[in-house]
Design an enzyme around this catalytic site. Structure first.
Site, PDB file in Angstrom:
ATOM      1  N   LYS A 118     -86.020  24.656 -15.335  1.00  0.00           N
ATOM      2  CA  LYS A 118     -85.045  25.720 -15.601  1.00  0.00           C
ATOM      3  C   LYS A 118     -83.769  25.091 -16.170  1.00  0.00           C
ATOM      4  CE  LYS A 118     -82.161  29.156 -13.282  1.00  0.00           C
ATOM      5  NZ  LYS A 118     -81.806  29.829 -12.041  1.00  0.00           N
TER       6      LYS A 118
ATOM      7  N   ALA B  25     -86.105  30.892  -8.031  1.00  0.00           N
ATOM      8  CA  ALA B  25     -85.261  30.267  -9.056  1.00  0.00           C
ATOM      9  C   ALA B  25     -84.139  29.514  -8.348  1.00  0.00           C
ATOM     10  CB  ALA B  25     -84.678  31.328  -9.982  1.00  0.00           C
TER      11      ALA B  25
ATOM     12  N   LEU C 136     -80.780  33.893   4.906  1.00  0.00           N
ATOM     13  CA  LEU C 136     -80.500  35.329   4.837  1.00  0.00           C
ATOM     14  C   LEU C 136     -79.796  35.836   6.085  1.00  0.00           C
ATOM     15  CD1 LEU C 136     -83.886  36.454   3.252  1.00  0.00           C
ATOM     16  CD2 LEU C 136     -81.685  36.195   2.109  1.00  0.00           C
TER      17      LEU C 136
ATOM     18  N   ILE D  11     -95.088  37.577  11.587  1.00  0.00           N
ATOM     19  CA  ILE D  11     -93.967  38.246  10.914  1.00  0.00           C
ATOM     20  C   ILE D  11     -93.886  37.814   9.446  1.00  0.00           C
ATOM     21  CG2 ILE D  11     -91.439  38.453  10.871  1.00  0.00           C
ATOM     22  CD1 ILE D  11     -91.487  38.287  13.912  1.00  0.00           C
TER      23      ILE D  11
HETATM   24  P1  FAD Z   1     -87.178  34.488   5.672  1.00  0.00           P
HETATM   25  O1  FAD Z   1     -87.974  33.954   4.532  1.00  0.00           O
HETATM   26  O2  FAD Z   1     -87.156  35.958   5.868  1.00  0.00           O
HETATM   27  O3  FAD Z   1     -87.741  33.783   6.981  1.00  0.00           O
HETATM   28  C1  FAD Z   1     -87.500  34.310   8.264  1.00  0.00           C
HETATM   29  C2  FAD Z   1     -88.316  33.547   9.281  1.00  0.00           C
HETATM   30  O4  FAD Z   1     -87.956  34.007  10.571  1.00  0.00           O
HETATM   31  C3  FAD Z   1     -89.826  33.702   9.150  1.00  0.00           C
HETATM   32  O5  FAD Z   1     -90.466  32.468   9.318  1.00  0.00           O
HETATM   33  C4  FAD Z   1     -90.178  34.609  10.312  1.00  0.00           C
HETATM   34  O6  FAD Z   1     -91.485  34.369  10.804  1.00  0.00           O
HETATM   35  C5  FAD Z   1     -89.131  34.191  11.327  1.00  0.00           C
HETATM   36  N1  FAD Z   1     -88.877  35.190  12.360  1.00  0.00           N
HETATM   37  C6  FAD Z   1     -88.226  36.368  12.256  1.00  0.00           C
HETATM   38  N2  FAD Z   1     -88.240  37.023  13.421  1.00  0.00           N
HETATM   39  C7  FAD Z   1     -88.915  36.232  14.293  1.00  0.00           C
HETATM   40  C8  FAD Z   1     -89.278  36.352  15.668  1.00  0.00           C
HETATM   41  N3  FAD Z   1     -88.995  37.425  16.409  1.00  0.00           N
HETATM   42  N4  FAD Z   1     -89.978  35.337  16.228  1.00  0.00           N
HETATM   43  C9  FAD Z   1     -90.310  34.226  15.529  1.00  0.00           C
HETATM   44  N5  FAD Z   1     -89.987  34.072  14.231  1.00  0.00           N
HETATM   45  C10 FAD Z   1     -89.312  35.065  13.623  1.00  0.00           C
HETATM   46  N6  FAD Z   1     -82.749  32.803  -3.555  1.00  0.00           N
HETATM   47  C11 FAD Z   1     -82.665  31.893  -4.528  1.00  0.00           C
HETATM   48  O7  FAD Z   1     -82.062  30.830  -4.333  1.00  0.00           O
HETATM   49  N7  FAD Z   1     -83.234  32.124  -5.742  1.00  0.00           N
HETATM   50  C12 FAD Z   1     -83.848  33.294  -6.050  1.00  0.00           C
HETATM   51  O8  FAD Z   1     -84.374  33.462  -7.143  1.00  0.00           O
HETATM   52  C13 FAD Z   1     -83.880  34.311  -5.055  1.00  0.00           C
HETATM   53  N8  FAD Z   1     -84.444  35.504  -5.289  1.00  0.00           N
HETATM   54  C14 FAD Z   1     -84.399  36.470  -4.320  1.00  0.00           C
HETATM   55  C15 FAD Z   1     -84.838  37.775  -4.611  1.00  0.00           C
HETATM   56  C16 FAD Z   1     -84.716  38.770  -3.659  1.00  0.00           C
HETATM   57  C17 FAD Z   1     -85.126  40.165  -3.986  1.00  0.00           C
HETATM   58  C18 FAD Z   1     -84.210  38.464  -2.367  1.00  0.00           C
HETATM   59  C19 FAD Z   1     -84.109  39.521  -1.313  1.00  0.00           C
HETATM   60  C20 FAD Z   1     -83.802  37.183  -2.069  1.00  0.00           C
HETATM   61  C21 FAD Z   1     -83.866  36.193  -3.046  1.00  0.00           C
HETATM   62  N9  FAD Z   1     -83.397  34.911  -2.780  1.00  0.00           N
HETATM   63  C22 FAD Z   1     -83.321  33.994  -3.783  1.00  0.00           C
HETATM   64  C23 FAD Z   1     -83.007  34.527  -1.436  1.00  0.00           C
HETATM   65  C24 FAD Z   1     -84.138  33.699  -0.799  1.00  0.00           C
HETATM   66  O9  FAD Z   1     -85.334  34.445  -0.817  1.00  0.00           O
HETATM   67  C25 FAD Z   1     -83.777  33.307   0.630  1.00  0.00           C
HETATM   68  O10 FAD Z   1     -82.506  32.749   0.673  1.00  0.00           O
HETATM   69  C26 FAD Z   1     -84.743  32.285   1.169  1.00  0.00           C
HETATM   70  O11 FAD Z   1     -86.051  32.708   0.993  1.00  0.00           O
HETATM   71  C27 FAD Z   1     -84.463  32.004   2.623  1.00  0.00           C
HETATM   72  O12 FAD Z   1     -84.954  33.020   3.447  1.00  0.00           O
HETATM   73  P2  FAD Z   1     -84.893  32.773   5.009  1.00  0.00           P
HETATM   74  O13 FAD Z   1     -85.631  31.533   5.303  1.00  0.00           O
HETATM   75  O14 FAD Z   1     -83.469  32.864   5.419  1.00  0.00           O
HETATM   76  O15 FAD Z   1     -85.629  34.045   5.616  1.00  0.00           O
END
Ligand code: FAD
Length: 506
Positions: free
Chosen positions: A80, A52, A335, A44
């Site tokens: 930064k 940033a 997220l 996935i």
């Molecule tokens: P994700 O990175 O989406 O990870 C999800 C995980 O869940 C993955 O490991 C995936 O394999 C796992 N998963 C999902 N479904 C399953 C399943 N069925 N079985 C097993 N595993 C599964 N934040 C900042 O602080 N600074 C920034 O500059 C910034 N820029 C951004 C720009 C954009 C356009 C966006 C959308 C977000 C930005 N963010 C920023 C937010 C930042 O990207 C996220 O807060 C951070 O990456 C955390 O993501 P996450 O770990 O919650 O989710």
């Protein structure tokens, strides 16, 4: 006495949120009986953006025993000092929101009243000249702040731009070195306990099943546990935060990397440019109500000044928050708990505070409802405060050139923000609510940057002849200019201390 402690903690997802939580919680509960397992699916993948940060990230990794230089070397990071807003007030006009103070308060009255009084007497000065952080950023220079500066004029802070996947790898290494178990598998089913409605176990595509007492949902936007299984609900803020899409693309790194994030206004949103040592991160955050995805893509491609490293990727989002970040035995982090938008780089910082809340309110297997209530109230307020700060950036624009920017001016402000703006414009006073991520200096940077200035000056200055302010304020500017002149260019600092080193293979 009944041993009711949580024994099995399962983290779902191995993006920035999952691995930060794994590294920090493993360290926090070091030596105890808690088992931590992280399950992620390499099939996935992760969202791959989020490069940033704000200065709190440094405290976060320092708690894990990592130094700035170690993290910068491992993640191709640059420094930064703040964010440069280009074209947000009007096309062609820019200002910097630094991590640091402006000027020096005098006789107990905040500096900005003196700055305004001088301006009203005809001597208009740039507020950035009173900020060491902003002045260094503008000059493309970097130096680490002094530990105990002799005056407030020396107070500033800094954060990192880093490669998000390298940072997640670093967190993974720290977590696994300390005993976190990793499973690479796709979760195919979430099983709920028929009596309590709690998550009992996860079925994996390997055929195995994984049970746990407490689950941290870091599965990204979909919220595999918190939403798909528990149907917690989502509060959308798309009426006040108009952007809901982003095109993201990496480009070659050319020229000296600036020590700030560049955010440039576009026709229906804004474009980020994040310098890393080996490349740039770029993206266009836009409102799908104001521009089509195809036109936004064309606008982004035309604007990025260097060769792209791949085709841009589209990310769709709904600005808002999960109604309960903690529901039953599931806590959403990253997220899956909500997302506003990337303008002030707050998402990773919200992961950090989420982890602190988990530590502070860690439950036992009784799951006392007061803990979840407190967690949810705290999360809600914290996110609302950030939301308000971000809305201000859009609402205060003076562009008027496209429907998007005019619609931003027409947004109805939440009461909490309206009160802040009213008190600021009437009296030059900052309201500080509980759980604010941004301090008055940040609000001042944005108010002043958008030329949203107080109508009155603090009455304690009524007896001061404004002419007498000219010399002390010039002294402040001079002191800052001297430090900036002696600081090395950002590129020289990186070359000297932060060149990447290869990480040991997992
Ligand atoms: P994700 O990175 O989406 O990870 C999800 C995980 O869940 C993955 O490991 C995936 O394999 C796992 N998963 C999902 N479904 C399953 C399943 N069925 N079985 C097993 N595993 C599964 N934040 C900042 O602080 N600074 C920034 O500059 C910034 N820029 C951004 C720009 C954009 C356009 C966006 C959308 C977000 C930005 N963010 C920023 C937010 C930042 O990207 C996220 O807060 C951070 O990456 C955390 O993501 P996450 O770990 O919650 O989710």
């Amino acid at each position: 006495m009944r041993d009711n402690r949580i024994r099995k903690l399962v983290i779902v997802g191995g993006g920035t949120a999952g691995w930060m939580a794994a590294a920090a919680l493993r360290r926090h509960f070091q030596g105890g009986p808690l088992e931590i397992t992280l399950v992620e699916s390499s099939e996935i993948g992760t969202i791959g953006v989020g490069e940033a940060t704000i200065p709190t990230i440094r405290g976060f990794y320092q708690q894990l025993g990592l130094t700035d230089i170690e993290v910068m070397q491992a993640t191709q990071a640059t420094c930064k000092l703040g964010i440069r807003f280009d074209g947000w007030v009007r096309p062609g006009q820019a200002f910097i929101h630094p991590f640091g103070l402006f000027g020096q308060d005098l006789r107990g009255t905040p500096f900005h009243h003196y700055w305004r009084k001088l301006a009203q007497a005809g001597e208009v000065t740039d507020i950035a000249d009173y900020s060491l952080g902003a002045s260094l950023a503008r000059a493309g220079k970097f130096m680490a702040p002094q530990r105990n500066p002799s005056s407030p004029l020396g107070i500033f802070d800094w954060a990192l731009h880093f490669d998000a996947s390298l940072f997640a790898q670093l967190m993974r290494r720290v977590a696994q070195d300390n005993g976190v178990r990793r499973i690479d598998a796709k979760i195919t089913k979430v099983n709920l306990d028929a009596e309590t409605g709690h998550v009992a176990s996860l079925d994996l595509d390997t055929g195995a099943s994984l049970d746990g007492d407490l689950f941290i949902d870091c599965s990204g936007f979909r919220g595999l546990l918190i939403e798909e299984a528990l149907q917690t609900g989502y509060e959308s803020w798309s009426d006040t935060l108009l952007c809901d899409r982003a095109w993201a693309v990496q480009s070659e790194g050319q020229g000296e990397p600036p020590p700030y994030t560049d955010v440039t206004a576009q026709s229906a949103g804004w474009r980020w440019r994040i310098p890393l040592q080996h490349r740039y991160g770029n993206g266009y955050v836009f409102s799908s109500r104001h521009i089509s995805e195809e036109d936004a893509l064309a606008e982004l491609k035309a604007a990025v000044p260097d060769p792209l490293l791949h085709e841009p990727r589209l990310i769709r989002f709904n600005p808002g928050r999960r109604k309960q970040a903690w529901n039953r035995n599931v806590i959403a982090l990253g997220l899956s708990s909500g997302f506003l938008e990337p303008l002030e780089s707050t998402s990773i910082a919200l992961i950090e505070t989420g982890i602190e809340k988990i530590k502070a309110l860690f439950p036992d297997r009784d799951f006392a409802p007061e803990l979840a209530d407190e967690f949810n109230d705290w999360s809600k307020r914290e996110m609302e405060r950030v939301r308000d700060f971000i809305i201000l950036h859009y609402w205060a624009n003076k562009r008027g050139d496209t429907v998007f920017w005019r619609d931003c001016n027409a947004v109805t402000l939440p009461d909490t923000l309206q009160q802040k703006v009213d008190l600021w414009t009437r009296r030059g006073h900052f309201i500080r609510y509980r759980w604010e991520m941004f301090h008055p200096a940040s609000w001042l940077a944005i108010y002043a940057g958008f030329e949203l200035l107080p109508e009155t000056i603090d009455p304690s200055l009524d007896g001061i002849d404004p002419q007498t302010l000219s010399a002390p304020l010039a002294e402040m500017r001079k002191a800052i200019a001297e430090v900036v002149a002696s600081a090395p260019p950002h590129g020289v600092f990186l070359e000297q201390y932060c060149r990447p080193v290869a990480m040991a293979a997992q």
